[in-house]
Design a protein around this motif. Sequence first.
Motif, PDB file in Angstrom:
ATOM      1  N   LYS A   9       0.789  -1.218   0.000  1.00 33.70           N
ATOM      2  CA  LYS A   9       0.000   0.000   0.000  1.00 33.70           C
ATOM      3  C   LYS A   9       0.832   1.284   0.000  1.00 33.70           C
ATOM      4  N   SER A  10       1.746   1.432   0.966  1.00 29.17           N
ATOM      5  CA  SER A  10       2.389   2.746   1.063  1.00 29.17           C
ATOM      6  C   SER A  10       3.320   2.972  -0.129  1.00 29.17           C
ATOM      7  N   LYS A  11       3.971   1.903  -0.595  1.00 33.50           N
ATOM      8  CA  LYS A  11       4.845   2.034  -1.762  1.00 33.50           C
ATOM      9  C   LYS A  11       4.008   2.390  -3.007  1.00 33.50           C
ATOM     10  N   ASP A  12       2.925   1.673  -3.179  1.00 31.23           N
ATOM     11  CA  ASP A  12       2.061   1.919  -4.343  1.00 31.23           C
ATOM     12  C   ASP A  12       1.421   3.306  -4.277  1.00 31.23           C
ATOM     13  N   GLU A  13       0.997   3.695  -3.077  1.00 32.57           N
ATOM     14  CA  GLU A  13       0.390   5.027  -2.960  1.00 32.57           C
ATOM     15  C   GLU A  13       1.410   6.127  -3.247  1.00 32.57           C
ATOM     16  N   ASN A  14       2.647   5.904  -2.831  1.00 35.67           N
ATOM     17  CA  ASN A  14       3.685   6.906  -3.142  1.00 35.67           C
ATOM     18  C   ASN A  14       3.880   7.026  -4.650  1.00 35.67           C
ATOM     19  N   ARG A  15       3.865   5.876  -5.314  1.00 30.21           N
ATOM     20  CA  ARG A  15       3.995   5.904  -6.787  1.00 30.21           C
ATOM     21  C   ARG A  15       2.835   6.670  -7.402  1.00 30.21           C
ATOM     22  N   ILE A  16       1.633   6.391  -6.895  1.00 29.50           N
ATOM     23  CA  ILE A  16       0.450   7.082  -7.438  1.00 29.50           C
ATOM     24  C   ILE A  16       0.563   8.582  -7.170  1.00 29.50           C
ATOM     25  N   LEU A  17       0.919   8.943  -5.930  1.00 28.23           N
ATOM     26  CA  LEU A  17       1.004  10.374  -5.582  1.00 28.23           C
ATOM     27  C   LEU A  17       1.990  11.109  -6.481  1.00 28.23           C
ATOM     28  N   ASN A  18       3.096  10.451  -6.803  1.00 22.82           N
ATOM     29  CA  ASN A  18       4.075  11.074  -7.714  1.00 22.82           C
ATOM     30  C   ASN A  18       3.471  11.349  -9.082  1.00 22.82           C
ATOM     31  N   VAL A  19       2.760  10.346  -9.606  1.00 24.67           N
ATOM     32  CA  VAL A  19       2.150  10.508 -10.936  1.00 24.67           C
ATOM     33  C   VAL A  19       1.044  11.568 -10.896  1.00 24.67           C
ATOM     34  N   LEU A  20       0.292  11.603  -9.801  1.00 24.16           N
ATOM     35  CA  LEU A  20      -0.774  12.607  -9.671  1.00 24.16           C
ATOM     36  C   LEU A  20      -0.180  14.008  -9.688  1.00 24.16           C
ATOM     37  N   LYS A  21       0.937  14.164  -8.972  1.00 20.03           N
ATOM     38  CA  LYS A  21       1.591  15.469  -8.889  1.00 20.03           C
ATOM     39  C   LYS A  21       2.143  15.872 -10.266  1.00 20.03           C
ATOM     40  N   LYS A  22       2.822  14.925 -10.876  1.00 23.28           N
ATOM     41  CA  LYS A  22       3.435  15.176 -12.179  1.00 23.28           C
ATOM     42  C   LYS A  22       2.390  15.603 -13.215  1.00 23.28           C
ATOM     43  N   ASN A  23       1.200  15.050 -13.095  1.00 22.69           N
ATOM     44  CA  ASN A  23       0.142  15.348 -14.068  1.00 22.69           C
ATOM     45  C   ASN A  23      -0.838  16.414 -13.585  1.00 22.69           C
ATOM     46  N   GLN A  24      -0.514  17.063 -12.480  1.00 19.92           N
ATOM     47  CA  GLN A  24      -1.336  18.139 -11.905  1.00 19.92           C
ATOM     48  C   GLN A  24      -2.798  17.735 -11.720  1.00 19.92           C
ATOM     49  N   ILE A  25      -2.981  16.516 -11.221  1.00 18.79           N
ATOM     50  CA  ILE A  25      -4.337  16.018 -11.001  1.00 18.79           C
ATOM     51  C   ILE A  25      -4.957  16.738  -9.801  1.00 18.79           C
ATOM     52  N   LYS A  26      -6.192  17.221  -9.985  1.00 19.69           N
ATOM     53  CA  LYS A  26      -6.850  17.981  -8.921  1.00 19.69           C
ATOM     54  C   LYS A  26      -8.116  17.284  -8.412  1.00 19.69           C
ATOM     55  N   LEU A  27      -8.534  16.239  -9.098  1.00 19.70           N
ATOM     56  CA  LEU A  27      -9.740  15.514  -8.675  1.00 19.70           C
ATOM     57  C   LEU A  27      -9.523  14.014  -8.892  1.00 19.70           C
ATOM     58  N   ILE A  28      -9.956  13.225  -7.911  1.00 21.20           N
ATOM     59  CA  ILE A  28      -9.888  11.763  -8.050  1.00 21.20           C
ATOM     60  C   ILE A  28     -11.307  11.219  -7.958  1.00 21.20           C
ATOM     61  N   CYS A  29     -11.690  10.418  -8.934  1.00 22.58           N
ATOM     62  CA  CYS A  29     -12.985   9.744  -8.885  1.00 22.58           C
ATOM     63  C   CYS A  29     -12.739   8.258  -8.665  1.00 22.58           C
ATOM     64  N   LEU A  30     -13.180   7.745  -7.550  1.00 24.93           N
ATOM     65  CA  LEU A  30     -13.100   6.304  -7.320  1.00 24.93           C
ATOM     66  C   LEU A  30     -14.335   5.692  -7.972  1.00 24.93           C
ATOM     67  N   ALA A  31     -14.107   4.696  -8.807  1.00 22.48           N
ATOM     68  CA  ALA A  31     -15.227   4.127  -9.565  1.00 22.48           C
ATOM     69  C   ALA A  31     -15.120   2.605  -9.508  1.00 22.48           C
ATOM     70  N   GLY A  32     -15.623   2.041  -8.417  1.00 27.03           N
ATOM     71  CA  GLY A  32     -15.496   0.595  -8.241  1.00 27.03           C
ATOM     72  C   GLY A  32     -14.073   0.236  -7.840  1.00 27.03           C
ATOM     73  N   PHE A  33     -13.419   1.127  -7.097  1.00 26.91           N
ATOM     74  CA  PHE A  33     -12.067   0.859  -6.620  1.00 26.91           C
ATOM     75  C   PHE A  33     -12.195   0.147  -5.277  1.00 26.91           C
TER      76      PHE A  33
END
Length: 194
Positions: free
Chosen positions: A70-94
């Motif tokens: 979890k924490s490793k994967d979430e860090n990877r996700i957070l990096n990509v979110l930052k890099k792509n300037q993501i401002k909204l997350i929609c969980l859709a059957g996550f």
Amino acid sequence: MAKSIGFKKVKTAVFISGTGSNFINLLKFSLIKKTPIKIILLVSNNSKSKALKFIKRSKIKKMILRYNYKSKDENRILNVLKKNQIKLICLAGFMKILSPRFIKKFNGKILNIHPSLLPKYKGLNTHKRVIKNKEKYSGCSVHYVNERLDSGKIIIQKKVKILKKDTPISLAKKVLKQEHIIYKKAIFKVFSKL
Ligand code: GRF
């Protein structure tokens, strides 16, 4: 919540675990002129999701992770979110539970769709439990995500009548149809308040 300034659409990521019909629905919605969001990234912990095939020839970025660490994967996700300037997350059957640390970083900017009339039937196997309890109605809810499971502020809900002949499968189909409708409405609602 992230602002949609002028015609600039809010850069959005969608997280899925299943077939991805909610994702495909949101993607189609994001292609409409008036929509406030632009889907930039798909995060999936299911490498066989139909959604991945659907975006194969598109420019949408994808991240496939098993979410075992979890924490490793979430860090990877957070990096990509930052890099792509993501401002909204929609969980859709996550089907994974995001850590409080992750949620804090995107406080008020994560939406989720849940196949029940919250606050009733939080968690898994909602349709099975609803039918077992002989409920007359079920439905779906779009809500903000906070640190407690399926407990954030509700944005929109839709009731679905349960017939005697309904099974968890037939009910899931009926509810899913409504999920596709209310997720779009919820996004309009969230952005109209700004
Ligand atoms: C939806 O019913 C969602 O609410 C639930 O899982 C299902 C996912 O469907 N948590 P899909 O992957 O969007 O088709």
